[in-house]
Design a protein around this motif. Structure first.
Motif, PDB file in Angstrom:
ATOM      1  N   LEU A   1       0.822  -1.210   0.000  1.00 12.36           N
ATOM      2  CA  LEU A   1       0.000   0.000   0.000  1.00 12.36           C
ATOM      3  C   LEU A   1       0.857   1.261   0.000  1.00 12.36           C
ATOM      4  CD1 LEU A   1      -2.850  -1.128   2.390  1.00 12.36           C
ATOM      5  CD2 LEU A   1      -3.095  -0.462  -0.015  1.00 12.36           C
ATOM      6  N   GLN A   2       1.956   1.238   0.753  1.00  6.72           N
ATOM      7  CA  GLN A   2       2.843   2.398   0.785  1.00  6.72           C
ATOM      8  C   GLN A   2       3.505   2.617  -0.575  1.00  6.72           C
ATOM      9  OE1 GLN A   2       3.177   4.837   2.956  1.00  6.72           O
ATOM     10  NE2 GLN A   2       4.564   5.806   1.511  1.00  6.72           N
ATOM     11  N   ALA A   3       3.894   1.549  -1.260  1.00  4.86           N
ATOM     12  CA  ALA A   3       4.508   1.669  -2.582  1.00  4.86           C
ATOM     13  C   ALA A   3       3.509   2.236  -3.596  1.00  4.86           C
ATOM     14  CB  ALA A   3       5.043   0.315  -3.043  1.00  4.86           C
ATOM     15  N   ILE A   4       2.269   1.766  -3.537  1.00  4.60           N
ATOM     16  CA  ILE A   4       1.220   2.299  -4.424  1.00  4.60           C
ATOM     17  C   ILE A   4       1.012   3.778  -4.128  1.00  4.60           C
ATOM     18  CG2 ILE A   4      -1.235   2.207  -5.035  1.00  4.60           C
ATOM     19  CD1 ILE A   4      -1.098  -0.838  -4.286  1.00  4.60           C
ATOM     20  N   ARG A   5       0.889   4.109  -2.850  1.00  9.72           N
ATOM     21  CA  ARG A   5       0.679   5.499  -2.436  1.00  9.72           C
ATOM     22  C   ARG A   5       1.815   6.395  -2.925  1.00  9.72           C
ATOM     23  NH1 ARG A   5       0.273   4.437   2.488  1.00  9.72           N
ATOM     24  NH2 ARG A   5      -1.971   4.101   2.491  1.00  9.72           N
TER      25      ARG A   5
END
Length: 109
Positions: free
Chosen positions: A94-98
Motif C-alpha cells: 500500500l505504501q509503494a502504491i501510495r
C-alpha cells in the motif's frame, strides 16, 4: 506487452521497505510498484510489482486496473488491497502504491 505509443500515458514508481521479521523480508527488503497511468483520464491502465512470484504481481495488478488516481483514490484502493491481498507486506504494498500515486500528482502537468 502493452503498447502505450500514441497514448497520453505516464509511468510512475513507488517503493517501500518490507517489515523485518517477515518471510518476504528474507527474499527482498523492498517492494516496488510501477504504475502506467492514462493521464487524460487519471486511471491506472497497467501496473507491475517487484515480487519474485509472478502470481503475486498479477493479482495486485488485477486489483488496480481501471482504478482512478485522482485525489482521494487511496480510499478506494486501500480497502481492495486490505480485503483481498492477505499476505505479508500488505502495508508495504500500500505504501509503494501510495508513493507512486503521489509522485504522479507531484509531476502532473
Amino acid at each position: 506487452m502493452a503498447d502505450h505509443a500514441g497514448q497520453n500515458t505516464v509511468l510512475t514508481a513507488g517503493f517501500a521497505q518490507i517489515p523485518k521479521g517477515t518471510t518476504l523480508y528474507e527474499v527482498s527488503t523492498m517492494v516496488g510498484c510501477v504504475l502506467i497511468i492514462d493521464a487524460d483520464r487519471d486511471v491506472i491502465c497497467d501496473a507491475s510489482f517487484s515480487f519474485v512470484m509472478d502470481k503475486t504481481s498479477e493479482f495486485l495488478v488485477s486489483l488496480l486496473l481501471g482504478k482512478s488516481v485522482k485525489d482521494g483514490c487511496m480510499q478506494e484502493i486501500t480497502p481492495a488491497v486490505q480485503e483481498r491481498f492477505l499476505a505479508p507486506g500488505q502495508g508495504a504494498v500500500l505504501q509503494a502504491i501510495r508513493a507512486a500515486v503521489e509522485r504522479y500528482h507531484e509531476k502532473k502537468w
